[in-house]
Write an enzyme that holds these catalytic residues in place. Sequence first.
Site, PDB file in Angstrom:
ATOM      1  N   TYR A 100       0.850  -1.191   0.000  1.00  0.00           N
ATOM      2  CA  TYR A 100       0.000   0.000   0.000  1.00  0.00           C
ATOM      3  C   TYR A 100       0.888   1.244   0.000  1.00  0.00           C
ATOM      4  O   TYR A 100       0.639   2.202  -0.734  1.00  0.00           O
ATOM      5  CB  TYR A 100      -0.919   0.022   1.227  1.00  0.00           C
ATOM      6  N   ARG A 114      -2.750   4.911   3.824  1.00  0.00           N
ATOM      7  CA  ARG A 114      -4.067   4.531   4.372  1.00  0.00           C
ATOM      8  C   ARG A 114      -5.178   4.798   3.355  1.00  0.00           C
ATOM      9  O   ARG A 114      -6.098   4.001   3.197  1.00  0.00           O
ATOM     10  CB  ARG A 114      -4.365   5.272   5.665  1.00  0.00           C
ATOM     11  N   ASN A 123     -12.517  -0.421  -5.219  1.00  0.00           N
ATOM     12  CA  ASN A 123     -12.199  -0.644  -6.625  1.00  0.00           C
ATOM     13  C   ASN A 123     -13.417  -1.263  -7.332  1.00  0.00           C
ATOM     14  O   ASN A 123     -13.825  -2.369  -7.001  1.00  0.00           O
ATOM     15  CB  ASN A 123     -10.996  -1.583  -6.725  1.00  0.00           C
ATOM     16  N   CYS A 131      -6.317  -5.011  -7.625  1.00  0.00           N
ATOM     17  CA  CYS A 131      -6.138  -4.629  -6.225  1.00  0.00           C
ATOM     18  C   CYS A 131      -5.671  -5.803  -5.371  1.00  0.00           C
ATOM     19  O   CYS A 131      -5.119  -5.599  -4.290  1.00  0.00           O
ATOM     20  CB  CYS A 131      -7.403  -3.996  -5.669  1.00  0.00           C
ATOM     21  N   HIS A 132      -5.833  -7.027  -5.853  1.00  0.00           N
ATOM     22  CA  HIS A 132      -5.341  -8.194  -5.119  1.00  0.00           C
ATOM     23  C   HIS A 132      -3.818  -8.220  -5.057  1.00  0.00           C
ATOM     24  O   HIS A 132      -3.245  -8.917  -4.230  1.00  0.00           O
ATOM     25  CB  HIS A 132      -5.878  -9.497  -5.731  1.00  0.00           C
ATOM     26  N   SER A 137       2.561  -3.586   4.097  1.00  0.00           N
ATOM     27  CA  SER A 137       3.994  -3.290   4.068  1.00  0.00           C
ATOM     28  C   SER A 137       4.832  -4.376   4.730  1.00  0.00           C
ATOM     29  O   SER A 137       5.950  -4.630   4.313  1.00  0.00           O
ATOM     30  CB  SER A 137       4.265  -1.946   4.734  1.00  0.00           C
ATOM     31  N   GLU A 158      -1.302 -16.229 -10.115  1.00  0.00           N
ATOM     32  CA  GLU A 158      -0.324 -15.388 -10.804  1.00  0.00           C
ATOM     33  C   GLU A 158       1.122 -15.779 -10.480  1.00  0.00           C
ATOM     34  O   GLU A 158       2.045 -15.216 -11.051  1.00  0.00           O
ATOM     35  CB  GLU A 158      -0.556 -13.921 -10.444  1.00  0.00           C
TER      36      GLU A 158
END
Length: 172
Positions: A100, A114, A123, A131-132, A137, A158
């Site tokens: 993020y 955030r 999304n 977004c997956h 962090s 993936e």
Amino acid sequence: MSLSWSVVASPVGELTVVAGASGVRQVAFAGPDAVLGAYEEELSRDTGMAVEAARQLDEYFARDRHEFDVPIEWEPLEGLRLHVLRTLFELVPFGETVSYKRLAELSGRPEASRAVGTIMGSNPVPVIVPCHRVLASGGGLGGFGPGLEAKRRLLVLEGSLEPSLLELDLLG
């Protein structure tokens, strides 16, 4: 304006795709009964852009597609939300992940990690706008509206996350 829609059976559940003339408007982790009632426009099944988006999603889930080239209806989005989602779509390819915080940095707003999390949760076209691929962090999965199991399965598909022994059985 008329909208088209299609349903995709996937390893993460049924997806409903809604598209307008200019591109994909929504990919929902739900069946059409849960999605289509929110639209006031006329809806046509398996026509228009929704058919192409469903075909590309089928290819993705079959591991035959790594990039989506179906147009996305960006127009309803604005500001930071639009910028972050476009940055994700354009800069984080198949098989890669980003935190993020890093996505906030790539978007030119390093203080907004955030906000990036909130944007990922809203999304409208998940999977196509991936977004997956956005992780916490510390390396954890972070969040995902359809559930962490769906996120994990997409990352395994993936190749950016190792499959469990059970998945190896199912894939083999």
